[in-house]
Motif scaffolding. Sequence first.
Motif, PDB file in Angstrom:
ATOM      1  N   GLY A  80      94.271  99.802 -51.673  1.00  0.00           N
ATOM      2  CA  GLY A  80      93.036 100.553 -51.838  1.00  0.00           C
ATOM      3  C   GLY A  80      91.996 100.289 -50.762  1.00  0.00           C
ATOM      4  O   GLY A  80      90.867 100.770 -50.857  1.00  0.00           O
ATOM      5  N   SER A  81      92.366  99.533 -49.730  1.00  0.00           N
ATOM      6  CA  SER A  81      91.430  99.254 -48.632  1.00  0.00           C
ATOM      7  C   SER A  81      91.379 100.434 -47.672  1.00  0.00           C
ATOM      8  O   SER A  81      92.379 101.136 -47.462  1.00  0.00           O
ATOM      9  CB  SER A  81      91.869  98.002 -47.871  1.00  0.00           C
ATOM     10  OG  SER A  81      91.857  96.887 -48.732  1.00  0.00           O
ATOM     11  N   LYS A  82      90.241 100.628 -47.068  1.00  0.00           N
ATOM     12  CA  LYS A  82      90.034 101.730 -46.133  1.00  0.00           C
ATOM     13  C   LYS A  82      90.758 101.443 -44.820  1.00  0.00           C
ATOM     14  O   LYS A  82      90.662 100.351 -44.282  1.00  0.00           O
ATOM     15  CB  LYS A  82      88.549 101.910 -45.869  1.00  0.00           C
ATOM     16  CG  LYS A  82      87.770 102.231 -47.117  1.00  0.00           C
ATOM     17  CD  LYS A  82      86.285 102.123 -46.882  1.00  0.00           C
ATOM     18  CE  LYS A  82      85.542 102.302 -48.198  1.00  0.00           C
ATOM     19  NZ  LYS A  82      84.129 101.983 -48.080  1.00  0.00           N
ATOM     20  N   MET A  95      87.710 109.982 -40.437  1.00  0.00           N
ATOM     21  CA  MET A  95      87.350 111.164 -41.227  1.00  0.00           C
ATOM     22  C   MET A  95      85.886 111.114 -41.649  1.00  0.00           C
ATOM     23  O   MET A  95      85.201 112.135 -41.650  1.00  0.00           O
ATOM     24  CB  MET A  95      88.244 111.292 -42.464  1.00  0.00           C
ATOM     25  CG  MET A  95      89.687 111.545 -42.154  1.00  0.00           C
ATOM     26  SD  MET A  95      89.888 112.991 -41.094  1.00  0.00           S
ATOM     27  CE  MET A  95      91.375 112.549 -40.247  1.00  0.00           C
ATOM     28  N   LYS A  96      85.392 109.930 -41.986  1.00  0.00           N
ATOM     29  CA  LYS A  96      83.993 109.798 -42.376  1.00  0.00           C
ATOM     30  C   LYS A  96      83.064 110.188 -41.227  1.00  0.00           C
ATOM     31  O   LYS A  96      82.035 110.819 -41.451  1.00  0.00           O
ATOM     32  CB  LYS A  96      83.707 108.374 -42.844  1.00  0.00           C
ATOM     33  CG  LYS A  96      82.315 108.216 -43.419  1.00  0.00           C
ATOM     34  CD  LYS A  96      82.134 106.894 -44.112  1.00  0.00           C
ATOM     35  CE  LYS A  96      80.738 106.831 -44.701  1.00  0.00           C
ATOM     36  NZ  LYS A  96      80.504 105.606 -45.439  1.00  0.00           N
ATOM     37  N   THR A  97      83.438 109.825 -40.001  1.00  0.00           N
ATOM     38  CA  THR A  97      82.584 110.183 -38.863  1.00  0.00           C
ATOM     39  C   THR A  97      82.633 111.680 -38.579  1.00  0.00           C
ATOM     40  O   THR A  97      81.666 112.243 -38.069  1.00  0.00           O
ATOM     41  CB  THR A  97      82.976 109.413 -37.581  1.00  0.00           C
ATOM     42  OG1 THR A  97      84.278 109.804 -37.159  1.00  0.00           O
ATOM     43  CG2 THR A  97      82.910 107.927 -37.801  1.00  0.00           C
ATOM     44  N   GLU A 139      75.568 111.165 -42.125  1.00  0.00           N
ATOM     45  CA  GLU A 139      74.968 109.829 -42.122  1.00  0.00           C
ATOM     46  C   GLU A 139      75.635 108.996 -41.022  1.00  0.00           C
ATOM     47  O   GLU A 139      76.862 108.971 -40.910  1.00  0.00           O
ATOM     48  CB  GLU A 139      75.196 109.171 -43.475  1.00  0.00           C
ATOM     49  CG  GLU A 139      74.583 107.805 -43.606  1.00  0.00           C
ATOM     50  CD  GLU A 139      74.812 107.216 -44.996  1.00  0.00           C
ATOM     51  OE1 GLU A 139      75.042 106.010 -45.069  1.00  0.00           O
ATOM     52  OE2 GLU A 139      74.773 107.986 -45.975  1.00  0.00           O
ATOM     53  N   PRO A 140      74.841 108.308 -40.188  1.00  0.00           N
ATOM     54  CA  PRO A 140      75.436 107.518 -39.098  1.00  0.00           C
ATOM     55  C   PRO A 140      76.461 106.506 -39.624  1.00  0.00           C
ATOM     56  O   PRO A 140      76.241 105.843 -40.633  1.00  0.00           O
ATOM     57  CB  PRO A 140      74.239 106.796 -38.470  1.00  0.00           C
ATOM     58  CG  PRO A 140      73.064 107.643 -38.828  1.00  0.00           C
ATOM     59  CD  PRO A 140      73.375 108.230 -40.169  1.00  0.00           C
ATOM     60  N   HIS A 141      77.581 106.442 -38.941  1.00  0.00           N
ATOM     61  CA  HIS A 141      78.665 105.534 -39.334  1.00  0.00           C
ATOM     62  C   HIS A 141      79.311 104.979 -38.076  1.00  0.00           C
ATOM     63  O   HIS A 141      79.465 105.689 -37.086  1.00  0.00           O
ATOM     64  CB  HIS A 141      79.706 106.288 -40.169  1.00  0.00           C
ATOM     65  CG  HIS A 141      80.806 105.423 -40.671  1.00  0.00           C
ATOM     66  ND1 HIS A 141      80.631 104.523 -41.694  1.00  0.00           N
ATOM     67  CD2 HIS A 141      82.095 105.311 -40.297  1.00  0.00           C
ATOM     68  CE1 HIS A 141      81.777 103.902 -41.930  1.00  0.00           C
ATOM     69  NE2 HIS A 141      82.683 104.365 -41.089  1.00  0.00           N
ATOM     70  N   TYR A 195      85.094 104.136 -34.082  1.00  0.00           N
ATOM     71  CA  TYR A 195      84.955 105.421 -34.759  1.00  0.00           C
ATOM     72  C   TYR A 195      83.492 105.552 -35.143  1.00  0.00           C
ATOM     73  O   TYR A 195      82.967 104.746 -35.905  1.00  0.00           O
ATOM     74  CB  TYR A 195      85.848 105.490 -35.992  1.00  0.00           C
ATOM     75  CG  TYR A 195      87.260 104.999 -35.727  1.00  0.00           C
ATOM     76  CD1 TYR A 195      88.017 105.534 -34.690  1.00  0.00           C
ATOM     77  CD2 TYR A 195      87.822 103.992 -36.483  1.00  0.00           C
ATOM     78  CE1 TYR A 195      89.292 105.085 -34.431  1.00  0.00           C
ATOM     79  CE2 TYR A 195      89.100 103.533 -36.238  1.00  0.00           C
ATOM     80  CZ  TYR A 195      89.833 104.089 -35.204  1.00  0.00           C
ATOM     81  OH  TYR A 195      91.104 103.630 -34.951  1.00  0.00           O
ATOM     82  N   SER A 196      82.841 106.556 -34.606  1.00  0.00           N
ATOM     83  CA  SER A 196      81.420 106.736 -34.878  1.00  0.00           C
ATOM     84  C   SER A 196      81.038 108.196 -34.709  1.00  0.00           C
ATOM     85  O   SER A 196      81.637 108.923 -33.914  1.00  0.00           O
ATOM     86  CB  SER A 196      80.588 105.865 -33.921  1.00  0.00           C
ATOM     87  OG  SER A 196      79.216 106.061 -34.178  1.00  0.00           O
ATOM     88  N   ASN A 197      80.016 108.596 -35.437  1.00  0.00           N
ATOM     89  CA  ASN A 197      79.453 109.937 -35.263  1.00  0.00           C
ATOM     90  C   ASN A 197      78.125 109.867 -34.511  1.00  0.00           C
ATOM     91  O   ASN A 197      77.418 110.869 -34.410  1.00  0.00           O
ATOM     92  CB  ASN A 197      79.292 110.645 -36.607  1.00  0.00           C
ATOM     93  CG  ASN A 197      78.508 109.840 -37.615  1.00  0.00           C
ATOM     94  OD1 ASN A 197      78.052 108.739 -37.334  1.00  0.00           O
ATOM     95  ND2 ASN A 197      78.362 110.378 -38.807  1.00  0.00           N
ATOM     96  N   CYS A 198      77.789 108.708 -33.968  1.00  0.00           N
ATOM     97  CA  CYS A 198      76.570 108.571 -33.163  1.00  0.00           C
ATOM     98  C   CYS A 198      76.801 109.198 -31.788  1.00  0.00           C
ATOM     99  O   CYS A 198      77.867 109.029 -31.203  1.00  0.00           O
ATOM    100  CB  CYS A 198      76.201 107.098 -33.008  1.00  0.00           C
ATOM    101  SG  CYS A 198      75.852 106.285 -34.582  1.00  0.00           S
ATOM    102  N   ASP A 199      75.819 109.918 -31.290  1.00  0.00           N
ATOM    103  CA  ASP A 199      75.958 110.604 -30.004  1.00  0.00           C
ATOM    104  C   ASP A 199      76.162 109.650 -28.843  1.00  0.00           C
ATOM    105  O   ASP A 199      76.792 110.003 -27.842  1.00  0.00           O
ATOM    106  CB  ASP A 199      74.726 111.465 -29.717  1.00  0.00           C
ATOM    107  CG  ASP A 199      74.596 112.627 -30.680  1.00  0.00           C
ATOM    108  OD1 ASP A 199      75.633 113.082 -31.210  1.00  0.00           O
ATOM    109  OD2 ASP A 199      73.456 113.076 -30.913  1.00  0.00           O
TER     110      ASP A 199
END
Length: 124
Positions: free
Chosen positions: A21-23, A30-32, A37-39, A95-99
């Motif tokens: 069950g660990s990420k 996928m979250k990014t 929300e910044p991740h 893995y990030s969604n930050c620019d």
Amino acid sequence: MLFEDPWPVRVQPSGILNTAGSKKGSYHMMKTLWNNEPHIHIATQNIEKSLNKIDANGNIVAKKPEKWKHALWEWQDVNEHWNYKTDDMISVEIYSNCDEIEFFLNEKSLGKKKLSDFEDHIYK
């Protein structure tokens, strides 16, 4: 008749969680992609096992640059730890969604990177 994989298959390695069950890395990717929300998540791997290599300029780049476009059901083998030998060459993926993010190694800046420079949306 011999099977390459043990039968019956009880668990598939695909998916965003492991059997405990660990990420996994795919969860964070996928979250990014699907969250505003910044991740940020850091994953590592020995360069020999990694999907990345070091190019002639000393940069980490994908061994097969187009592979990510076809990876639907599997995710590369990455680690959540830094437990390597002193001389091991390590590939770091973020893995990030930050620019834009800034990389640091031992409190020394390795420079800023922009997400737009990575077609697969994985900072290296």
